[in-house]
Scaffold this active site. Sequence first.
Site, short mmCIF file in Angstrom:
data_model
loop_
_atom_site.label_atom_id
_atom_site.label_comp_id
_atom_site.label_asym_id
_atom_site.label_seq_id
_atom_site.Cartn_x
_atom_site.Cartn_y
_atom_site.Cartn_z
N GLY A 86 32.32 12.02 -29.25
CA GLY A 86 32.64 11.09 -30.33
C GLY A 86 33.77 11.58 -31.22
O GLY A 86 34.31 10.82 -32.01
N THR A 133 41.68 7.41 -22.96
CA THR A 133 40.95 6.71 -24.02
C THR A 133 40.08 5.61 -23.42
O THR A 133 38.93 5.43 -23.83
CB THR A 133 41.92 6.13 -25.06
OG1 THR A 133 42.65 7.21 -25.64
CG2 THR A 133 41.19 5.37 -26.14
N ARG A 145 27.79 20.48 -25.37
CA ARG A 145 28.22 20.30 -23.98
C ARG A 145 28.31 21.64 -23.25
O ARG A 145 27.94 21.75 -22.09
CB ARG A 145 29.57 19.59 -23.96
CG ARG A 145 29.43 18.17 -24.42
CD ARG A 145 30.73 17.43 -24.48
NE ARG A 145 30.43 16.02 -24.76
CZ ARG A 145 31.33 15.07 -24.79
NH1 ARG A 145 32.60 15.35 -24.56
NH2 ARG A 145 30.98 13.83 -25.04
N GLU A 164 54.85 4.30 -21.65
CA GLU A 164 53.68 4.74 -20.86
C GLU A 164 54.13 4.93 -19.42
O GLU A 164 54.69 4.04 -18.81
CB GLU A 164 52.58 3.69 -20.96
CG GLU A 164 51.43 3.87 -19.98
CD GLU A 164 50.74 5.23 -20.09
OE1 GLU A 164 50.30 5.60 -21.19
OE2 GLU A 164 50.66 5.93 -19.04
P1 ADP Z 1 44.86 10.18 -26.38
O1 ADP Z 1 43.37 10.03 -26.23
O2 ADP Z 1 45.25 11.46 -27.01
O3 ADP Z 1 45.50 8.99 -27.00
P2 ADP Z 1 45.19 9.34 -23.61
O4 ADP Z 1 44.88 10.16 -22.43
O5 ADP Z 1 44.25 8.23 -23.92
O6 ADP Z 1 45.40 10.31 -24.86
O7 ADP Z 1 46.63 8.67 -23.47
C1 ADP Z 1 47.79 9.40 -23.16
C2 ADP Z 1 48.72 8.52 -22.36
O8 ADP Z 1 50.01 9.15 -22.26
C3 ADP Z 1 48.24 8.27 -20.94
O9 ADP Z 1 48.18 6.88 -20.69
C4 ADP Z 1 49.31 8.95 -20.09
O10 ADP Z 1 49.51 8.33 -18.84
C5 ADP Z 1 50.54 8.86 -20.97
N1 ADP Z 1 51.58 9.84 -20.65
C6 ADP Z 1 51.40 11.15 -20.32
N2 ADP Z 1 52.57 11.75 -20.06
C7 ADP Z 1 53.54 10.82 -20.24
C8 ADP Z 1 54.97 10.83 -20.09
N3 ADP Z 1 55.61 11.92 -19.71
N4 ADP Z 1 55.65 9.69 -20.34
C9 ADP Z 1 54.98 8.56 -20.72
N5 ADP Z 1 53.64 8.49 -20.84
C10 ADP Z 1 52.93 9.60 -20.61
#
Ligand code: ADP
Length: 461
Positions: A439, A57, A293, A48
């Site tokens: 949702g 999320t 929406r 992350e």
């Molecule tokens: P989803 O709902 O599809 O699971 P989210 O937005 O909840 O997506 O989560 C995606 C996560 O991926 C975020 O916490 C974001 O910061 C992380 N992320 C995005 N790009 C990268 C990257 N290059 N390396 C590591 N983490 C990343």
Amino acid sequence: MAEKFTFTPTALADLEPNYDVVIIGSGGAGLTAAIQAHELGLNPVILEKMPKIGGNTTRASSGMNAAETNVQLHHHIVDSFGDFYGETLKGGGMNNQALLKFFTEHSALAIDWLADHGIKLDDLTITGGMSVMRTHRPSSMAPIGGFLVTELLKQVAAAQLPLFTDVKVDELIVEAGKISGVKATTPDGAVTITAGAVLLATGGFGANKALLGQYRDDLKNYQTTNQPGATGDGILLAQAVGAKLVDMDQVQVHPTVQQDTDHAYLIGEAVRGEGAILVNNQGARFVNELDTRKNVTAAIDQLGGTGAYLIFDRGIRDRVKAVEFYDHIGLVKTGADLETLATETGLDAATLKQTVADWNQAVANHNDAAFNRTTGMDRDIAAGPFYSIHIAPAVHYTMGGIAINPATQVLNQDERPIAGLFAAGEVVGGLHGNNRIGGNSIAETVIFGRQAGQQMFKYLQ
Ligand code: ADP
């Protein structure tokens, strides 16, 4: 009161040079995939880039859609995969039908899978464009996102899965036509991690103004509800290894976002689902509040830049726990009666009183002759105190993204899988067509997160 749970990310010193699978992103899709992969015997790592876990999320509020669930039957709702499919397709117009079929037909299994992990979504609400209550949420009625991420992290902790924060993936490594790992930046410098498979679970690009502007110039000055890390990295990583992108210009603007402070706060659809109405700056209704929406956004935009006001009462507030939070941070105006609320909010008192009286009559008659609203009419607006929240549309969700097949395999320009590369969650394009139903994003992360965990296992066998 539940015990407070704090998750501690893995120390960087424990980062290994090789894992079975690298999962990029710690939102719903990444966490679910990691747990599923681990339960099949794989050794995954979650990377992350942000200091905070959970991505967009954590900001989801309404719930998780699913049809034909036992929870629905307990609530005496007989639903069908076909209706879920048909109503989602009606709302989205151009949805990828193979993905939508997989999605709807695996929704109940995903609810069961969560329940098997002690993650119970026993209560139901409804979102715009759906004909029955199929939005599952915890019985505490807490916003789904924070609840789900915390509960999934308990599973990650129990299984001792490695999850590193502040590690940003910059590049996918390709060897002999297969994805074989990633290059990443850590607080201690650059690292290379090899793996048999890589999952892009990096979320959307709602917080990347340049990328948004490239596909939707008209939206580049909108505020966004997204976390700052939602910059579309996964889309660019996939594109660099030849992935096909779809529907990149399909961006969802959420109609009800409070943005009078320096931050944009999404006011979940559940507020309308439980009975709130929307009024203009005079205090009159102007739309079926639970239309899709896209249509509600268009109606608010037609008011000419004033935004609109959600109006509700104590009974509705008690059904949406998130309102406590909105109130706590100063987004909610209160009046002991409608007249006081109108004054507090800057609306015309006589108009607002008439609007609410007409609405309560429509609820009593089960007939909204003015705007043909048919859902979210289980209770009227009669029990003070009364509340208002000023809202306007903001960029919320990017429907476009990486092309995958229902096995979550990333597709190249010829629509053939790129070996070893998988994608799930908001980073994927096509499932939602031109309008995502409230949702359905949380449902997508769990349904396709599980699928990715299973398919990576199959691929690595
Ligand atoms: P989803 O709902 O599809 O699971 P989210 O937005 O909840 O997506 O989560 C995606 C996560 O991926 C975020 O916490 C974001 O910061 C992380 N992320 C995005 N790009 C990268 C990257 N290059 N390396 C590591 N983490 C990343």
